[in-house]
Motif scaffolding. Structure first.
Motif, PDB file in Angstrom:
ATOM      1  N   ASP A 158      -9.606  45.321  32.317  1.00  0.00           N
ATOM      2  CA  ASP A 158     -10.913  45.700  31.775  1.00  0.00           C
ATOM      3  C   ASP A 158     -11.965  45.699  32.879  1.00  0.00           C
ATOM      4  N   LEU A 159     -11.756  46.526  33.884  1.00  0.00           N
ATOM      5  CA  LEU A 159     -12.703  46.582  34.994  1.00  0.00           C
ATOM      6  C   LEU A 159     -14.072  47.057  34.525  1.00  0.00           C
ATOM      7  N   ILE A 160     -14.093  48.075  33.663  1.00  0.00           N
ATOM      8  CA  ILE A 160     -15.370  48.595  33.174  1.00  0.00           C
ATOM      9  C   ILE A 160     -16.108  47.537  32.368  1.00  0.00           C
ATOM     10  N   GLY A 161     -15.385  46.784  31.557  1.00  0.00           N
ATOM     11  CA  GLY A 161     -16.027  45.717  30.800  1.00  0.00           C
ATOM     12  C   GLY A 161     -16.638  44.661  31.695  1.00  0.00           C
ATOM     13  N   ARG A 162     -15.953  44.321  32.774  1.00  0.00           N
ATOM     14  CA  ARG A 162     -16.498  43.333  33.698  1.00  0.00           C
ATOM     15  C   ARG A 162     -17.766  43.859  34.368  1.00  0.00           C
ATOM     16  N   LEU A 163     -17.732  45.120  34.801  1.00  0.00           N
ATOM     17  CA  LEU A 163     -18.918  45.706  35.431  1.00  0.00           C
ATOM     18  C   LEU A 163     -20.070  45.805  34.439  1.00  0.00           C
ATOM     19  N   LYS A 164     -19.745  46.098  33.180  1.00  0.00           N
ATOM     20  CA  LYS A 164     -20.788  46.171  32.159  1.00  0.00           C
ATOM     21  C   LYS A 164     -21.457  44.816  31.961  1.00  0.00           C
ATOM     22  N   ARG A 165     -20.668  43.758  31.910  1.00  0.00           N
ATOM     23  CA  ARG A 165     -21.249  42.425  31.745  1.00  0.00           C
ATOM     24  C   ARG A 165     -22.123  42.036  32.933  1.00  0.00           C
ATOM     25  N   THR A 166     -21.703  42.431  34.128  1.00  0.00           N
ATOM     26  CA  THR A 166     -22.532  42.159  35.302  1.00  0.00           C
ATOM     27  C   THR A 166     -23.853  42.914  35.219  1.00  0.00           C
TER      28      THR A 166
END
Length: 362
Positions: A158-166
């Motif tokens: 979930d790379l996109i999810g991690r970037l979204k949370r950042t």
């Protein structure tokens, strides 16, 4: 991209869902009516949404929430492309600017000054996207930062999810009130309490290590500011650049960082002092590979996404690029920079169209 809104006659006995999908994703099936009416034309188009009828939306099945990468509203063939682009951006980063009270008013205190340097830099989506690539690649050169991501993050799935949370954390601590920022910081600190382990050489590590928190902050702040200067405001005064570091240091200290540099000279001295601790490992290279080769949610955005990745590589500090063994060929650098500026202009054109409703990113 075209979206057709089909009208059906009143004398039709029933309606059937006409689903369309993104290439490469499993064919969607409606969870409410469990019907699918495939066609060659439907399969060829890039959408994974039900389209409502013009007569009665309730008589037709609709997905309640879009997935990452889907456009968030139903649109006709004549939809304004700025709305489509802006909707994709806000869906991708999880913008909460439409939540009442999320973006504070001038009289309400926050961690960073209202309308200050950090407010300006963090409001440019292109700079934050390119700077985010630079920040992650640089941060992963620290063994502890790389180990924390490797051992405790789901970035592989979930790379996109991690970037979204950042992105949401940066937005909340920049534009939110003291209460909003404090809640986000408390949440991150609670997560850090459970992030720890042992490096490959047997050295124990913890995400709450003040030195590591300082490294992650400085690497990120330097990346965001340099991306903003290159792709938005090359004439940004030096005093404003120093203010940016001073303003964002408050967030780092709230997370537990210590000895945070407050200006450009301090940042340069910090990098010089910490470089002997950095190294490119198999973990950092694998994290970089996943970041730079991750598929895009919408295939049509792949060229622009690739351009942003190349712009990030081009913006790396020379010593960081050498450690990662990443570089853009000399003859291609002008093309990358011009192309990234063009993408940035299109994004600002689209996001400015949404400014009344989405004040965070401009």
């Amino acid at each position: 991209m075209r979206f057709n809104l089909r009208n059906r006659k009143d004398d039709r006995p029933e309606r059937t869902c006409r689903l369309r999908r993104l290439p490469g994703l499993p064919r969607p099936v409606c969870g409410r009516c469990d019907r699918l009416e495939p066609s060659r034309r439907a399969k060829a188009r890039r959408s994974a949404r039900h389209l409502p009828t013009a007569e009665n939306d309730d008589a037709h099945c609709l997905h309640a929430m879009p997935r990452v990468g889907e456009f968030p509203t139903y649109v006709s063939d004549m939809a304004d492309p700025r709305t489509l682009i802006a909707g994709y951006v806000h869906d991708l980063i999880g913008s909460k600017s439409d939540t009442p009270g999320f973006v504070r008013v001038a009289a309400e205190p926050g961690l960073v000054p209202y309308g200050g340097a950090a407010w300006t830099v963090h409001g440019d989506f292109t700079a934050m996207m390119i700077g985010g690539v630079v920040a992650l690649l640089t941060q992963m050169l620290h063994p502890v930062a790389a180990a924390g991501v490797w051992d405790h993050s789901n970035f592989r799935r979930d790379l996109i999810g991690r970037l979204k949370r950042t992105a949401q954390f940066i937005a909340g601590t920049t534009y939110g009130s003291h209460t909003t920022a404090g809640m986000m910081i408390d949440r991150v600190r609670r997560i850090h309490d459970h992030v720890g382990g042992t490096l490959t050489d047997g050295t124990p590590y913890s995400a709450n290590d003040p030195a590591v928190l300082t490294w992650v902050h400085v690497a990120g702040a330097d990346a965001f500011l340099r991306a903003y200067i290159r792709y938005r405001d090359p004439a940004m005064p030096g005093a404003a650049q120093d203010r940016y570091f001073a303003e964002t240091a408050a967030v780092a200290r709230a997370l537990g960082a210590t000895d945070v540099p407050l200006d450009r000279r301090g940042v340069a001295a910090y990098f010089q002092a910490v470089r002997p601790q950095l190294e490119a490992t198999a973990r950092s290279r694998e994290i970089a590979r996943i970041l730079l080769t991750a598929p895009t949610p919408i295939p049509s955005t792949a060229p622009a996404t690739r351009l942003m990745m190349e712009a990030g590589i081009d913006l790396l500090q020379p010593w960081a690029a050498a450690m990662h063994n990443l570089q853009i060929p000399f003859h291609r650098r002008p093309l990358v920079r011009v192309g990234a500026r063009g993408v940035g202009a299109i994004l600002r054109w689209s996001l400015n169209h949404e400014r009344r409703h989405r004040p965070m990113m401009t």
